[in-house]
Motif scaffolding. Sequence first.
Motif, PDB file in Angstrom:
ATOM      1  N   ASP A   1       0.819  -1.207   0.000  1.00  0.00           N
ATOM      2  CA  ASP A   1       0.000   0.000   0.000  1.00  0.00           C
ATOM      3  C   ASP A   1       0.860   1.267   0.000  1.00  0.00           C
ATOM      4  OD1 ASP A   1      -3.123   0.436   0.530  1.00  0.00           O
ATOM      5  OD2 ASP A   1      -2.046   2.056   1.537  1.00  0.00           O
ATOM      6  N   GLU A   2       1.899   1.302   0.819  1.00  0.00           N
ATOM      7  CA  GLU A   2       2.745   2.492   0.900  1.00  0.00           C
ATOM      8  C   GLU A   2       3.451   2.765  -0.424  1.00  0.00           C
ATOM      9  OE1 GLU A   2       5.449   2.146   4.127  1.00  0.00           O
ATOM     10  OE2 GLU A   2       3.896   1.996   5.664  1.00  0.00           O
ATOM     11  N   VAL A   3       3.853   1.707  -1.125  1.00  0.00           N
ATOM     12  CA  VAL A   3       4.521   1.866  -2.417  1.00  0.00           C
ATOM     13  C   VAL A   3       3.558   2.469  -3.436  1.00  0.00           C
ATOM     14  CG1 VAL A   3       5.626   0.643  -4.327  1.00  0.00           C
ATOM     15  CG2 VAL A   3       6.130  -0.012  -1.972  1.00  0.00           C
ATOM     16  N   LEU A   4       2.309   1.992  -3.427  1.00  0.00           N
ATOM     17  CA  LEU A   4       1.320   2.509  -4.369  1.00  0.00           C
ATOM     18  C   LEU A   4       1.062   3.991  -4.147  1.00  0.00           C
ATOM     19  CD1 LEU A   4      -1.327  -0.357  -4.519  1.00  0.00           C
ATOM     20  CD2 LEU A   4       0.538   0.124  -6.087  1.00  0.00           C
ATOM     21  N   ARG A   5       0.963   4.408  -2.901  1.00  0.00           N
ATOM     22  CA  ARG A   5       0.722   5.825  -2.614  1.00  0.00           C
ATOM     23  C   ARG A   5       1.860   6.693  -3.157  1.00  0.00           C
ATOM     24  NH1 ARG A   5      -3.454   6.244   1.198  1.00  0.00           N
ATOM     25  NH2 ARG A   5      -3.970   4.243   2.166  1.00  0.00           N
ATOM     26  N   GLU A   6       3.080   6.227  -2.977  1.00  0.00           N
ATOM     27  CA  GLU A   6       4.224   6.993  -3.474  1.00  0.00           C
ATOM     28  C   GLU A   6       4.244   7.013  -5.000  1.00  0.00           C
ATOM     29  OE1 GLU A   6       7.206   9.448  -3.774  1.00  0.00           O
ATOM     30  OE2 GLU A   6       6.225   8.943  -1.870  1.00  0.00           O
ATOM     31  N   GLN A   7       3.894   5.896  -5.636  1.00  0.00           N
ATOM     32  CA  GLN A   7       3.872   5.854  -7.099  1.00  0.00           C
ATOM     33  C   GLN A   7       2.764   6.716  -7.675  1.00  0.00           C
ATOM     34  OE1 GLN A   7       3.868   1.814  -8.554  1.00  0.00           O
ATOM     35  NE2 GLN A   7       6.015   1.516  -8.022  1.00  0.00           N
ATOM     36  N   LEU A   8       1.644   6.833  -6.970  1.00  0.00           N
ATOM     37  CA  LEU A   8       0.600   7.762  -7.400  1.00  0.00           C
ATOM     38  C   LEU A   8       1.107   9.205  -7.331  1.00  0.00           C
ATOM     39  CD1 LEU A   8      -2.670   6.354  -5.760  1.00  0.00           C
ATOM     40  CD2 LEU A   8      -2.252   6.637  -8.208  1.00  0.00           C
ATOM     41  N   ARG A   9       1.772   9.535  -6.248  1.00  0.00           N
ATOM     42  CA  ARG A   9       2.282  10.898  -6.085  1.00  0.00           C
ATOM     43  C   ARG A   9       3.306  11.245  -7.161  1.00  0.00           C
ATOM     44  NH1 ARG A   9       2.673   8.982  -0.567  1.00  0.00           N
ATOM     45  NH2 ARG A   9       0.880   9.726   0.650  1.00  0.00           N
ATOM     46  N   SER A  10       4.155  10.278  -7.499  1.00  0.00           N
ATOM     47  CA  SER A  10       5.222  10.527  -8.466  1.00  0.00           C
ATOM     48  C   SER A  10       4.785  10.301  -9.907  1.00  0.00           C
ATOM     49  CB  SER A  10       6.421   9.634  -8.155  1.00  0.00           C
ATOM     50  OG  SER A  10       6.079   8.260  -8.296  1.00  0.00           O
ATOM     51  N   ARG A  11       3.520   9.972 -10.126  1.00  0.00           N
ATOM     52  CA  ARG A  11       2.941   9.785 -11.464  1.00  0.00           C
ATOM     53  C   ARG A  11       3.439   8.527 -12.170  1.00  0.00           C
ATOM     54  NH1 ARG A  11       0.484  14.524 -13.352  1.00  0.00           N
ATOM     55  NH2 ARG A  11       0.800  16.323 -11.989  1.00  0.00           N
ATOM     56  N   GLU A  12       4.017   7.602 -11.441  1.00  0.00           N
ATOM     57  CA  GLU A  12       4.424   6.340 -12.051  1.00  0.00           C
ATOM     58  C   GLU A  12       3.208   5.494 -12.406  1.00  0.00           C
ATOM     59  OE1 GLU A  12       7.812   4.259 -10.173  1.00  0.00           O
ATOM     60  OE2 GLU A  12       7.918   5.997  -8.833  1.00  0.00           O
ATOM     61  N   ILE A  13       2.130   5.607 -11.651  1.00  0.00           N
ATOM     62  CA  ILE A  13       0.873   4.938 -11.946  1.00  0.00           C
ATOM     63  C   ILE A  13      -0.242   5.972 -11.900  1.00  0.00           C
ATOM     64  CG2 ILE A  13       1.592   2.681 -11.090  1.00  0.00           C
ATOM     65  CD1 ILE A  13       0.125   3.282  -8.484  1.00  0.00           C
ATOM     66  N   GLN A  14      -1.374   5.649 -12.516  1.00  0.00           N
ATOM     67  CA  GLN A  14      -2.474   6.612 -12.579  1.00  0.00           C
ATOM     68  C   GLN A  14      -3.690   6.197 -11.753  1.00  0.00           C
ATOM     69  OE1 GLN A  14      -0.923   5.529 -15.713  1.00  0.00           O
ATOM     70  NE2 GLN A  14       0.439   7.207 -15.138  1.00  0.00           N
ATOM     71  N   LEU A  15      -3.900   4.912 -11.584  1.00  0.00           N
ATOM     72  CA  LEU A  15      -5.108   4.427 -10.917  1.00  0.00           C
ATOM     73  C   LEU A  15      -4.739   3.244 -10.030  1.00  0.00           C
ATOM     74  CD1 LEU A  15      -8.216   4.844 -10.789  1.00  0.00           C
ATOM     75  CD2 LEU A  15      -8.411   3.167 -12.637  1.00  0.00           C
ATOM     76  N   ALA A  16      -5.152   3.293  -8.756  1.00  0.00           N
ATOM     77  CA  ALA A  16      -4.785   2.227  -7.828  1.00  0.00           C
ATOM     78  C   ALA A  16      -5.942   1.915  -6.896  1.00  0.00           C
ATOM     79  CB  ALA A  16      -3.554   2.623  -7.008  1.00  0.00           C
ATOM     80  N   VAL A  17      -5.971   0.675  -6.422  1.00  0.00           N
ATOM     81  CA  VAL A  17      -6.938   0.261  -5.405  1.00  0.00           C
ATOM     82  C   VAL A  17      -6.181   0.115  -4.097  1.00  0.00           C
ATOM     83  CG1 VAL A  17      -8.637  -1.444  -4.685  1.00  0.00           C
ATOM     84  CG2 VAL A  17      -8.332  -0.936  -7.120  1.00  0.00           C
ATOM     85  N   LEU A  18      -6.546   0.946  -3.113  1.00  0.00           N
ATOM     86  CA  LEU A  18      -5.885   0.951  -1.816  1.00  0.00           C
ATOM     87  C   LEU A  18      -6.787   0.299  -0.778  1.00  0.00           C
ATOM     88  CD1 LEU A  18      -4.567   4.630  -1.866  1.00  0.00           C
ATOM     89  CD2 LEU A  18      -3.398   2.567  -2.677  1.00  0.00           C
ATOM     90  N   HIS A  19      -6.182  -0.126   0.322  1.00  0.00           N
ATOM     91  CA  HIS A  19      -6.964  -0.788   1.363  1.00  0.00           C
ATOM     92  C   HIS A  19      -7.684   0.200   2.260  1.00  0.00           C
ATOM     93  CE1 HIS A  19      -7.086  -4.826   3.686  1.00  0.00           C
ATOM     94  NE2 HIS A  19      -8.201  -4.173   3.846  1.00  0.00           N
ATOM     95  N   SER A  20      -7.330   1.462   2.158  1.00  0.00           N
ATOM     96  CA  SER A  20      -7.970   2.471   2.991  1.00  0.00           C
ATOM     97  C   SER A  20      -7.675   3.839   2.423  1.00  0.00           C
ATOM     98  CB  SER A  20      -7.453   2.387   4.431  1.00  0.00           C
ATOM     99  OG  SER A  20      -7.889   3.485   5.191  1.00  0.00           O
ATOM    100  N   ALA A  21      -8.607   4.788   2.634  1.00  0.00           N
ATOM    101  CA  ALA A  21      -8.349   6.174   2.253  1.00  0.00           C
ATOM    102  C   ALA A  21      -7.490   6.872   3.293  1.00  0.00           C
ATOM    103  CB  ALA A  21      -9.673   6.925   2.084  1.00  0.00           C
ATOM    104  N   ALA A  22      -7.311   6.272   4.450  1.00  0.00           N
ATOM    105  CA  ALA A  22      -6.502   6.874   5.514  1.00  0.00           C
ATOM    106  C   ALA A  22      -5.055   6.990   5.065  1.00  0.00           C
ATOM    107  CB  ALA A  22      -6.588   6.035   6.783  1.00  0.00           C
ATOM    108  N   GLY A  23      -4.417   8.083   5.411  1.00  0.00           N
ATOM    109  CA  GLY A  23      -3.020   8.273   5.080  1.00  0.00           C
ATOM    110  C   GLY A  23      -2.774   8.888   3.720  1.00  0.00           C
TER     111      GLY A  23
END
Length: 295
Positions: free
Chosen positions: A129-151
């Motif tokens: 989950d933490e990796v996905l959040r960072e990749q979203l911020r850095s534009r490496e990925i565009q769409l992700a499914v996270l386990h929570s909106a928290a954080g």
Amino acid sequence: MNLVKLQILVLIEKYKKVTDVAAEMGLKQPTVSFHMKSLESELGASLFQYRSGRVLLTDAGRALHQYAVRMVSLAAEAERAVKQFTSLAAGNLELAASSIPGSYVVPKLLSRFMQQHEGIDTYLSVLPDEVLREQLRSREIQLAVLHSAAGQDDSFQTQVISADEMVLAFAPDHPFAGQAELTVEAAAREPWVQHEAASFLRGTADQWAQLNKVRVWNHAVAGSPEAVKGMLAEGGAVGVFSMAGIAAEVAAGRLAYARLPGIQPGGGAFVLAWRKDYTLSPLQEAFVRMAGTSG
């Protein structure tokens, strides 16, 4: 300063060898070397240094690298976006998900989506989950499914797919099975099987212990949800798990569960997330709409 030169700089930092960069880009080695010298000449600065057969970035090269990564990523994103705007009957849907939704929720959604749009190809990557959040911020990925909106930060747009509950899982013959209510102290005394450190469920377990001011015995750590479930099913230990992840095992009698005692951690929903400054393609919009009606 064209895109090819910036791509070479990014790949030099990754591979540290001109030959590997040439192979990655499908270019000849002299061509890569020419672009490297051309970029240095264009900027009037030394960007590369050669040591023991490796190519490293100079201080100036590292300063340029942070911008080059973003420019190359934006160019790739722009190309994907344009291609995806052609039709809903063809194209590629790339999706990333954290381990629990990626294993137990998203595959069903993608199968349903592929039945509705038979001409498309899909690609699913599963990461912490933490990796996905960072990749979203850095534009490496565009769409992700996270386990929570928290954080999340304020740059994310989110949509809930379905609710989820964090529970304490264990074998059906564990002494906790059938107990009406557990205490924090009893749960903390048991040996625990923990998820890997970067996972949402490990964070949930750590947060539960912190909120309830207890320390748990981390008897074992497993790197995948399936491995955690397998160890729990063998008996003698407990662990935090998502109800969505153990529903099949509970129904089959291979696992049992109880509500986490004491103060409950936050979270408890699967969400689609994308940057607010990103325009979803028609395929992505169609997936978001479908996923939003599945919960």
